[in-house]
Each structure stands twice: as C-alpha cells, then as structure tokens.
Design an enzyme around this catalytic site. Structure first.
Site, PDB file in Angstrom:
ATOM      1  N   GLY A 161       0.765  -1.010   0.107  1.00 36.50           N
ATOM      2  CA  GLY A 161      -0.208  -0.150   0.454  1.00 36.50           C
ATOM      3  C   GLY A 161       0.785   1.350   0.106  1.00 36.50           C
ATOM      4  O   GLY A 161       2.115   0.643  -0.371  1.00 36.50           O
ATOM      5  N   ILE A 163       2.580   2.368   2.053  1.00 34.72           N
ATOM      6  CA  ILE A 163       3.846   2.819   3.199  1.00 34.72           C
ATOM      7  C   ILE A 163       4.654   1.474   2.657  1.00 34.72           C
ATOM      8  O   ILE A 163       5.629   1.472   2.433  1.00 34.72           O
ATOM      9  CB  ILE A 163       3.382   2.137   4.622  1.00 34.72           C
ATOM     10  CG1 ILE A 163       2.358   3.690   5.348  1.00 34.72           C
ATOM     11  CG2 ILE A 163       4.308   2.077   5.745  1.00 34.72           C
ATOM     12  CD1 ILE A 163       1.852   3.263   6.937  1.00 34.72           C
ATOM     13  N   ARG A 183      -2.567  -9.081  -1.945  1.00 33.94           N
ATOM     14  CA  ARG A 183      -3.733  -9.637  -2.828  1.00 33.94           C
ATOM     15  C   ARG A 183      -3.914  -9.306  -4.041  1.00 33.94           C
ATOM     16  O   ARG A 183      -4.134  -9.727  -5.212  1.00 33.94           O
ATOM     17  CB  ARG A 183      -5.003  -9.353  -1.748  1.00 33.94           C
ATOM     18  CG  ARG A 183      -5.732 -10.324  -1.021  1.00 33.94           C
ATOM     19  CD  ARG A 183      -7.375  -9.506  -0.639  1.00 33.94           C
ATOM     20  NE  ARG A 183      -7.133  -8.042  -0.689  1.00 33.94           N
ATOM     21  CZ  ARG A 183      -8.213  -7.599  -0.279  1.00 33.94           C
ATOM     22  NH1 ARG A 183      -8.928  -7.938   0.918  1.00 33.94           N
ATOM     23  NH2 ARG A 183      -8.203  -5.921  -0.028  1.00 33.94           N
ATOM     24  N   ALA A 242       3.634  -2.234  11.021  1.00 33.48           N
ATOM     25  CA  ALA A 242       2.323  -2.790  10.357  1.00 33.48           C
ATOM     26  C   ALA A 242       1.464  -2.285  12.163  1.00 33.48           C
ATOM     27  O   ALA A 242       1.192  -1.918  12.364  1.00 33.48           O
ATOM     28  CB  ALA A 242       1.910  -3.541   9.575  1.00 33.48           C
ATOM     29  N   ARG A 243       0.525  -3.929  11.867  1.00 29.84           N
ATOM     30  CA  ARG A 243       0.453  -4.147  13.792  1.00 29.84           C
ATOM     31  C   ARG A 243       0.903  -5.635  14.158  1.00 29.84           C
ATOM     32  O   ARG A 243       1.090  -6.565  12.824  1.00 29.84           O
ATOM     33  CB  ARG A 243      -1.471  -4.282  13.035  1.00 29.84           C
ATOM     34  CG  ARG A 243      -1.723  -3.090  12.594  1.00 29.84           C
ATOM     35  CD  ARG A 243      -2.266  -2.219  14.415  1.00 29.84           C
ATOM     36  NE  ARG A 243      -2.788  -1.184  14.383  1.00 29.84           N
ATOM     37  CZ  ARG A 243      -2.351  -0.083  14.313  1.00 29.84           C
ATOM     38  NH1 ARG A 243      -1.030   0.140  13.941  1.00 29.84           N
ATOM     39  NH2 ARG A 243      -3.588   0.907  13.989  1.00 29.84           N
ATOM     40  N   GLU A 272      -0.953  -4.083  23.531  1.00 29.62           N
ATOM     41  CA  GLU A 272       0.466  -2.562  22.932  1.00 29.62           C
ATOM     42  C   GLU A 272      -0.237  -2.026  25.409  1.00 29.62           C
ATOM     43  O   GLU A 272      -1.125  -2.307  25.128  1.00 29.62           O
ATOM     44  CB  GLU A 272       0.374  -1.908  22.413  1.00 29.62           C
ATOM     45  CG  GLU A 272       0.968  -2.678  22.014  1.00 29.62           C
ATOM     46  CD  GLU A 272       1.136  -1.577  19.977  1.00 29.62           C
ATOM     47  OE1 GLU A 272       0.324  -0.097  20.229  1.00 29.62           O
ATOM     48  OE2 GLU A 272       1.887  -2.368  19.149  1.00 29.62           O
ATOM     49  N   HIS A 291       5.976   1.154  20.074  1.00 29.60           N
ATOM     50  CA  HIS A 291       4.456   1.945  18.367  1.00 29.60           C
ATOM     51  C   HIS A 291       5.679   3.582  17.934  1.00 29.60           C
ATOM     52  O   HIS A 291       5.084   4.180  18.556  1.00 29.60           O
ATOM     53  CB  HIS A 291       3.761   1.826  19.038  1.00 29.60           C
ATOM     54  CG  HIS A 291       2.169   1.540  17.286  1.00 29.60           C
ATOM     55  ND1 HIS A 291       1.132   1.251  17.832  1.00 29.60           N
ATOM     56  CD2 HIS A 291       2.338   2.761  16.932  1.00 29.60           C
ATOM     57  CE1 HIS A 291       0.314   1.618  16.948  1.00 29.60           C
ATOM     58  NE2 HIS A 291       1.421   2.664  16.305  1.00 29.60           N
ATOM     59  N   GLY A 293       6.115   4.704  15.536  1.00 31.32           N
ATOM     60  CA  GLY A 293       5.714   4.510  13.118  1.00 31.32           C
ATOM     61  C   GLY A 293       5.878   5.616  12.864  1.00 31.32           C
ATOM     62  O   GLY A 293       6.275   6.851  11.948  1.00 31.32           O
TER      63      GLY A 293
HETATM   64  C1  DGY Z   1      -1.607   4.325  13.020  1.00 32.44           C
HETATM   65  O1  DGY Z   1      -1.592   4.911  11.922  1.00 32.44           O
HETATM   66  O2  DGY Z   1      -2.711   3.413  12.346  1.00 32.44           O
HETATM   67  C2  DGY Z   1      -0.714   3.643  13.589  1.00 32.44           C
HETATM   68  O3  DGY Z   1      -0.345   2.761  13.996  1.00 32.44           O
HETATM   69  C3  DGY Z   1      -1.192   4.431  15.218  1.00 32.44           C
HETATM   70  O4  DGY Z   1      -1.834   4.266  15.947  1.00 32.44           O
END
Ligand code: DGY
Length: 331
Positions: A161, A163, A183, A242-243, A272, A291, A293
C-alpha cells in the site's frame, strides 16, 4: 442536544493542539489530559453523556458494541491514525456512525521508521550504543558486533500500500532487489520501485529483509507464524511497523530463540504496551520500539489536524475528507 447547542466532542488524549484548536472553534471539546489516555470508564461516560464525536487513539481505545450501545448521540469516530482495527466498523455503519482516519499523514514517516529499525537491527545499533555506555569497549576488534549488509540485499514488502511503497522506494537507494506480496498487483508501485509481485511463500524464502506493511484484517491476523518463519532464511530479519497482530508473537519469540531467523525489528505488538517479561522482549537478537511509526513532531501535528477536520466536517453535515465507511454517507 438542544437546538443551537454546540456538539460535544471527547478526545481520549491530549492530542496535538494543531487539531484541537480547530475542534474548539466548532464544538464543546472535552480533552482527557491525564498521563495515560482516558481510562475506559471515562470514555464510556463521555459517550453516555452525549458525545457526538470522539477523537480516539488507535489501536488502544476500543470503540466496540459496548461503547456504541452507550452512545445515543454519537455521529463520528475519528482515529488519530490510519489503522481502524480498534473500531467495529460494520457495527458503526449499521448505526450510521461515520468512522474516519488519516491516510496520507504518516506514510513517509512510518517508512522512515521501518528503515530506522531495519538499519538498527542489521547493524546492531542498540547493542553498540549499550556497549559504549557500559564501559565494556576496550579496543577496536575485527569481529565485534558484525552485522548484515543492506545494500544489494533482497527486501520483501508484505502489503504494497502507501507505506509499503514508501519503504520500497527507499530501498532503491540501497540498490536492493525488491519483492512484494499482497492480494493484488500494484502496477504503479512496480513501475516506481521495480518491485516484483510474488506469492508470500516465495517472498519469505528469498528475502534478506521482510517488512510487514499490511493492515490488520481477518485475512492478515496471524499471517506470520512458525511455518512462515521457517520458510525465511536463517540470516533474515523481520521488520514489523504494521500491527502486532499480523505476527504470532509467541511463535516469533520461539523462532528468534531457536535461530530460525537472525533478528527482528518490532515497532508494534499483539498487546500494547508489551509486558516487559514477554518472551519476545527477552530475545536479545531483536530491536524494539514502542509503536513510534508516526512519531515525529510534524506528522503528529498533521494527524491531529486531519483527524479533527474529519470530526468537524461530519458534525457540520459535510462528508468527512477521510471516511472509512462511505456507506454511512448519503449526500
Ligand atoms: C496508525 O496510523 O494506525 C498508527 O499505527 C497509529 O495508531
């Protein structure tokens, strides 16, 4: 709400003033200014007491059925960020509540962080820092903290995407070969970065660095576990901005302990804050960040502005600029 009264908006943190100032011009704004973000009962009270808008922090605040059941006047949930895994979007849509996010505000900053972590893990930056500070450094040594070359290596981007594309664009400057999985094909990203679309398993087998840049969805939850880690090279480094839920955290910890992969650079965790005695945190061959980012002054101010503009638009009956659930909006 009485006719003419300003709508109530609850902000679960003291978000940057750049956005809050915009909100205050249009709404009766309650900002939680305690140290750790609004406790859940405070958030629920605000919803019960007529909040029409909520400025929430993904992925921490949970805007679920329980919260929406208590919120008779809620019209808009705006996340300070891009990810919206913290909110039950189908439920919000069913109730006509707009869900908004801030795409485009943090793309480049998060890509910078993926690279900071990648470089940090590949060249042992945190260990080197600790070594110097501890006084252990006695002489220049030929084999001290040897790392992995990034230039000329293969980068695999999972989720091309905005990022992921920004991460890949930086890789060109390092002369890397770039693979991506996801995908669908991304012809524009391919043209811009030279990345080649491959199945995930092939990406894992061939990459020296694997950067996770996909959203957390039902499809990507637990995407990387023991099987996938075993496909990776023993010299490979996994980077996650990402997550946390994209990776099975306990299985990553086991793989790092066993030397299945060389290292990991992790900005996001399943829960977290991660517990300091979590098995992953105990892994010495990993680099962590809490976290971060999107954590620059300029980006956080931009996120706040966009998140608040979304709320103002929704409360004024205009379509919010960044609406996650367009089905709620009938022009
Ligand atoms: C997002 O933009 O989803 C970052 O991780 C902040 O939560």
């Amino acid at each position: 709400m009485a006719t003419g009264a300003r709508p109530k908006v609850f902000c679960s943190w003291g978000f940057p003033e750049a956005g809050l100032a915009i909100l205050r011009e249009h709404a009766d704004v309650q900002v939680w200014d305690g140290p750790d973000g609004a406790p859940r009962d405070v958030l629920l009270d605000a919803l019960r007491n007529g909040a029409a808008g909520v400025l929430a922090l993904p992925p921490t605040d949970r805007l679920n059925v329980e919260a929406m059941d208590l919120a008779p006047d809620l019209k808009v949930i705006s996340g300070f960020g891009v990810g919206f895994d913290y909110v039950d979007v189908p439920e919000a849509t069913r109730r006509g509540i707009a869900v908004c996010n801030t795409p485009g505000t943090l793309t480049e900053t998060t890509a910078d962080q993926a690279w900071a972590l990648m470089l940090g893990a590949a060249r042992h930056v945190p260990e080197g820092d600790r070594y110097v500070r501890s006084g252990e450094w006695r002489k220049y040594e030929p084999a001290l903290l040897l790392g992995t070359d990034i230039h000329g290596a293969t980068l695999g981007v999972v989720g091309m995407g905005a990022i992921g594309t920004a991460v890949a664009r930086r890789a060109r400057g390092f002369g890397m070969r770039i693979l991506y999985a996801g995908r669908s094909r991304r012809p524009e990203a391919e043209a811009e970065t030279g990345a080649v679309h491959v199945p995930l398993d092939d990406l894992l087998r061939q990459s020296d660095f694997v950067s996770l840049n996909c959203a957390l969805t039902a499809e990507t939850r637990g995407l990387i576990g023991t099987r996938e880690l075993e496909l990776m090279k023993p010299t490979a480094i996994l980077v996650n901005t990402a997550r946390g839920g994209v990776v099975k955290q306990a299985e990553l910890a086991a793989a790092l302990r066993a030397g299945t992969i060389a290292s990991a650079a992790i900005d996001v965790f399943e829960v977290e804050p991660v517990a300091h005695d979590d098995a992953l945190v105990a892994c010495k061959n990993a680099v962590f960040a809490p976290h971060l980012g999107s954590a620059t002054f300029a980006t956080r101010a931009r996120m706040s502005r966009v998140a608040c503009e979304n709320i103002v638009a929704a409360l004024e009956g205009r379509r919010p600029p960044f609406l996650v659930n367009p089905a709620v909006w009938q022009e």
